[in-house]
Write a protein that holds these residues in place. Structure first.
Motif, mmCIF file in Angstrom:
data_model
loop_
_atom_site.group_PDB
_atom_site.id
_atom_site.type_symbol
_atom_site.label_atom_id
_atom_site.label_comp_id
_atom_site.label_asym_id
_atom_site.label_seq_id
_atom_site.Cartn_x
_atom_site.Cartn_y
_atom_site.Cartn_z
ATOM 1 N N PRO A 1 -11.694 0.477 5.299
ATOM 2 C CA PRO A 1 -10.242 0.393 5.089
ATOM 3 C C PRO A 1 -9.859 -0.260 3.776
ATOM 4 C CG PRO A 1 -10.963 -1.308 6.618
ATOM 5 C CD PRO A 1 -12.154 -0.422 6.372
ATOM 6 N N ARG A 2 -8.806 0.291 3.172
ATOM 7 C CA ARG A 2 -8.162 -0.434 2.080
ATOM 8 C C ARG A 2 -7.520 -1.681 2.673
ATOM 9 N NH1 ARG A 2 -4.231 3.175 -1.467
ATOM 10 N NH2 ARG A 2 -4.113 1.157 -2.522
ATOM 11 N N LEU A 3 -7.576 -2.778 1.932
ATOM 12 C CA LEU A 3 -7.091 -4.044 2.459
ATOM 13 C C LEU A 3 -6.362 -4.795 1.356
ATOM 14 C CD1 LEU A 3 -7.110 -6.230 4.764
ATOM 15 C CD2 LEU A 3 -9.197 -7.095 3.709
ATOM 16 N N LEU B 1 0.796 -1.223 0.000
ATOM 17 C CA LEU B 1 0.000 0.000 0.000
ATOM 18 C C LEU B 1 0.830 1.277 0.000
ATOM 19 C CD1 LEU B 1 -2.925 -0.835 2.493
ATOM 20 C CD2 LEU B 1 -2.883 -1.039 -0.003
ATOM 21 N N GLY C 1 -10.198 2.916 10.474
ATOM 22 C CA GLY C 1 -10.781 3.353 9.209
ATOM 23 C C GLY C 1 -12.173 2.770 9.019
ATOM 24 N N GLY D 1 -4.431 1.978 5.649
ATOM 25 C CA GLY D 1 -5.177 0.762 5.360
ATOM 26 C C GLY D 1 -4.682 -0.379 6.203
ATOM 27 N N ALA E 1 -14.694 -3.351 4.166
ATOM 28 C CA ALA E 1 -13.318 -3.282 3.663
ATOM 29 C C ALA E 1 -13.303 -3.226 2.142
ATOM 30 C CB ALA E 1 -12.513 -4.468 4.162
ATOM 31 N N ALA F 1 -7.850 -3.871 11.487
ATOM 32 C CA ALA F 1 -8.673 -2.812 10.910
ATOM 33 C C ALA F 1 -9.414 -2.042 11.994
ATOM 34 C CB ALA F 1 -9.661 -3.407 9.916
ATOM 35 N N GLY G 1 -1.786 -2.434 10.359
ATOM 36 C CA GLY G 1 -2.553 -1.305 9.878
ATOM 37 C C GLY G 1 -1.798 -0.007 10.081
#
Length: 360
Positions: A267-269, A128, A264, A133, A296, A259, A146
């Motif tokens: 969240p970006r995962l 990332l 978030g 994320g 997510a 997460a 994270g």
């Protein structure tokens, strides 16, 4: 394209539970994984009581020849501005690594700065970059990490194969061997398919305790059986299929914990690491995540942990003066630290210095 003589390069090192990858890239441009020069070496992570954790000497025995090969292949006159090492166990079992890696790496590369990081951090940076994320890194072990929007790390699991790493390669391999031994005994939960696979791989299963228990690389040996569990599941073994579903649920629970700590809302995962090349396990993980963490946003990682190590090295090399204010990831020793190697190459290793290398 051949680089100009005297150009600054950076080196990244990815130390996993069962191997080492070393890469080099020009420092003055975004790292392109397809153009990175790499060298790989098989080397299982070794835990030593004498070292108080990961054995740095055993690692250096494999790392330095690979590093020499890589450096020798760089363009004439190339210099190395920084080296970043992401190693399994750095945060919890890395005392010997932090003490003994700087001197040899400084001498081998002439680098000005050294980044020492847990493999979770290099996995994150590779997957990332600097975006907030959650990244799940799965290989021999398993950890989720994270990055909070405010800029601090949070992690879940990564406690090692004795107490955690639930759903990781060693966890799956151990569960598969347990199912094999249950079949040997005639107990419930046994799998004749996994018993046959264990005997093909290890020989008579009665010898497994003596073969595995004393080994300092036990986690890597257990993880070597994980592909057999995946193969058995694909062939329709219900026990193996159930193990992969359990692994997916464990991984999803770990990702959810990270997460939640990161805070978030959506969240970006990213899932990264060799473990997720197994489609049945990846599907089981995503299915469990859809239930546990429906908000997510799963997506493919930018690249592997080696890319993360190179990104960290490039940022350290580019930093002027004190690293911390401008470094794009939060420093949090021993999870992530940047060391100034100036004056260090004359020392046998960091353990020989009264104060260790200076923080830049």
């Amino acid at each position: 394209m051949e680089q100009a003589a005297g150009e600054c390069w950076v080196v990244g090192v990815d130390v996993g539970g069962s191997g080492i990858r070393v890469g080099a890239a020009p420092a003055d441009r975004p790292v392109d994984p397809t153009g990175t020069r790499t060298v790989a070496a098989a080397a299982a992570a070794r835990v030593s009581a004498a070292a108080g954790g990961q054995d740095a000497r055993a690692l250096l025995d494999r790392l330095l020849p690979a590093l020499d090969t890589l450096v020798a292949g760089l363009p004439g006159g190339a210099r190395i501005g920084a080296v970043a090492v992401g190693a399994t166990g750095m945060a919890l079992l890395g005392r010997d690594l932090a003490a003994r890696l700087p001197g040899p790496l400084a001498r081998a590369t002439g680098a000005r700065r050294l980044v020492l990081a847990g493999d979770a951090v290099t996995a994150y940076a590779g997957a990332l970059g600097t975006a907030a994320g959650v990244v799940v890194a799965g290989g021999t072990g398993l950890v989720a990490i994270g990055l909070r929007p405010g800029g601090s790390w949070c992690r879940a699991d990564g406690w090692g194969q004795l107490l955690g790493d639930c759903g990781g390669g060693a966890w799956i391999g151990r569960a598969g061997l347990e199912a094999a031994l249950r079949a040997q005994d005639g107990r419930n939960g046994g799998s004749p398919v996994l018993l046959a696979a264990a005997e093909r791989y290890y020989g008579p299963v009665a010898g497994l305790p003596a073969a595995l228990q004393p080994r300092p690389d036990r986690a890597a040996l257990l993880a070597e059986f994980a592909p057999a569990v995946v193969a058995a599941a694909e062939e329709g073994c219900p026990v193996a299929g159930g193990l992969l579903r359990r692994a997916g649920e464990e991984i999803a629970a770990t990702a959810t914990a990270a997460a939640t700590a990161a805070g978030g809302a959506e969240p970006r995962l990213a899932l990264t690491g060799g473990l997720f090349r197994f489609d049945p396990l990846r599907r089981a993980t995503l299915d469990a995540l859809a239930v546990r963490l429906p908000a997510a946003r799963p997506g493919p990682p930018d690249g592997p942990p080696l890319l993360g190590a190179l990104r960290l090295a490039a940022a350290a090399s580019a930093a002027v003066g004190t690293v911390a204010p401008g470094f794009p990831w939060p420093l949090d020793p021993p999870l992530l630290d940047v060391l100034d190697l100036a004056g260090l190459p004359d020392l046998p290793d960091r353990a020989a210095a009264e104060d260790g290398p200076r923080r830049p």
